[in-house]
Write an enzyme that holds these catalytic residues in place. Sequence first.
Site, PDB file in Angstrom:
ATOM      1  CG  HIS A  22      46.678   8.655  22.893  1.00 53.65           C
ATOM      2  ND1 HIS A  22      45.862   9.063  23.924  1.00 53.65           N
ATOM      3  CD2 HIS A  22      47.727   8.037  23.492  1.00 53.65           C
ATOM      4  CE1 HIS A  22      46.387   8.704  25.079  1.00 53.65           C
ATOM      5  NE2 HIS A  22      47.525   8.058  24.840  1.00 53.65           N
ATOM      6  CG  HIS A  24      52.420   7.191  24.914  1.00 57.10           C
ATOM      7  ND1 HIS A  24      52.553   8.275  25.760  1.00 57.10           N
ATOM      8  CD2 HIS A  24      51.124   6.803  25.011  1.00 57.10           C
ATOM      9  CE1 HIS A  24      51.381   8.513  26.343  1.00 57.10           C
ATOM     10  NE2 HIS A  24      50.499   7.639  25.901  1.00 57.10           N
ATOM     11  CG  HIS A  74      61.793   5.088  29.591  1.00 55.77           C
ATOM     12  ND1 HIS A  74      60.824   5.419  30.495  1.00 55.77           N
ATOM     13  CD2 HIS A  74      61.281   5.395  28.374  1.00 55.77           C
ATOM     14  CE1 HIS A  74      59.768   5.907  29.840  1.00 55.77           C
ATOM     15  NE2 HIS A  74      60.025   5.901  28.565  1.00 55.77           N
ATOM     16  CB  THR A 107      58.395  11.715  28.476  1.00 55.36           C
ATOM     17  OG1 THR A 107      57.220  10.916  28.354  1.00 55.36           O
ATOM     18  CG2 THR A 107      58.387  12.540  29.739  1.00 55.36           C
ATOM     19  N   PRO A 108      60.325  14.267  26.943  1.00 52.65           N
ATOM     20  CG  PRO A 108      60.323  16.477  26.237  1.00 52.65           C
ATOM     21  CD  PRO A 108      59.436  15.417  26.811  1.00 52.65           C
ATOM     22  CG  ASP A 176      56.502  10.472  33.780  1.00 51.20           C
ATOM     23  OD1 ASP A 176      55.842  10.365  34.833  1.00 51.20           O
ATOM     24  OD2 ASP A 176      57.047   9.507  33.225  1.00 51.20           O
ATOM     25  CD  GLU A 236      45.752   6.569  31.723  1.00 50.67           C
ATOM     26  OE1 GLU A 236      46.169   5.541  31.199  1.00 50.67           O
ATOM     27  OE2 GLU A 236      46.501   7.493  32.110  1.00 50.67           O
ATOM     28  CG  ASP A 311      47.802   4.318  25.063  1.00 58.07           C
ATOM     29  OD1 ASP A 311      48.443   5.391  25.106  1.00 58.07           O
ATOM     30  OD2 ASP A 311      47.370   3.738  26.074  1.00 58.07           O
TER      31      ASP A 311
END
Length: 372
Positions: A22, A24, A74, A107-108, A176, A236, A311
Amino acid sequence: MDAGGDMELPEWCKLLPKIELHAHLNGSVRDSTLLELAKVLGDEGVINFEDVVHVIMKNGRSLPECFKLFDLFHILTTDHQTVTRITKEVIEDFAAENVVYLELRTTPKQNESKGMTKLSYMKAVINGIQAVDTVDVAFVTSGANNLPLSETTPVNCISNCNKRKKIYVRLLLSIDRRETTASAMETVKLARELKDFGVVGLDLSGNPIVGEWETFLPALKHAKEIGLPITLHCGEVPNHKEIKAMIDFCPQRIGHACFLKEEEWTRVKVLRIPVEICLTSNIQSERLSSLSNHHFADIYKVNHPVALCTDDSGLFSTSLSNEYHLAASTFGLNKRDMFILARSAIQFSFADLEVKEELSKIFCEAEGTLFM
Ligand code: IMP
Ligand code: ZN
């Protein structure tokens, strides 16, 4: 006798081969890289560098603050060249921690102003994997001839030649929670297209208070139908309607599981759904107030399938070695316990049998050194 000779525990945890399930991509970027990218965008007048430095270097963030930060990351990282760079660096950083199998999720993204589509984003990620040159990377791309990845070299196993360390890298495509059903479906189709390029499954992530489970269900059902394994960020926040629906969906794994009620845990345990545990992330993002009553203790005690994970190692300034050390010091695990825990994660990975066998061999070989 406690094994590992007289080696200090942090050092031993680093030496231990580890399986990361896990992580990202954009949460695992080095601070130094983020600062460098921010400087460039600051000089170009796109952002205010001083404001951004303050945000990047801040320690301890609530969950909503983390998601604001991801939007900033991003802005800094989302062009093809930078995506390639951060992928390469993240893999090198995990390999330096003796992670021998990394299931990296991302995430594409599509961004018209950068000429980016979900596919071109993933091409940039794959180029990053191929660009790693400080460690040996095993990355499957067999039978890839018909895929729309003409700029990417399709070979059976890309092995960069410096043999100091070896890391297996596989990819999960994240949906997402801000996405629409159609966009989620597009990601599932892309995952299927990229199966021969190391994509082994799907993830549902993003701000847990955004979006509805029903929005993603058609895409996730489709993924299931075509045999793509799924891991869900689950619990979460205490949204019990959603937690129930997620457990009923019976995913191959769940992440976090911070707010499950007794009866929800019972179902997870009966179904033997492996749980990805991210200790530092849970505390730093203020999902849980202390490790002393973390659910890891309970599920570990009853031998429920569990994997320690980072994470967002960049965002939370941690490493997988550190997560093992934290588990050992908080929950009283000895070196043998940690070895068994690390090795058990092989079975919960989405890798194929051949890779799992190779990973088992790596643990077998390491055992001698770790328990001299
Ligand atoms: P990326 O997918 O490579 O862009 O990695 C960053 C993204 O991962 C974020 O924008 C979130 O959607 C997701 N993410 C990272 N950490 C968490 C988390 O703790 N909970 C839910 N989603 C997360
Ligand atoms: Zn996560």
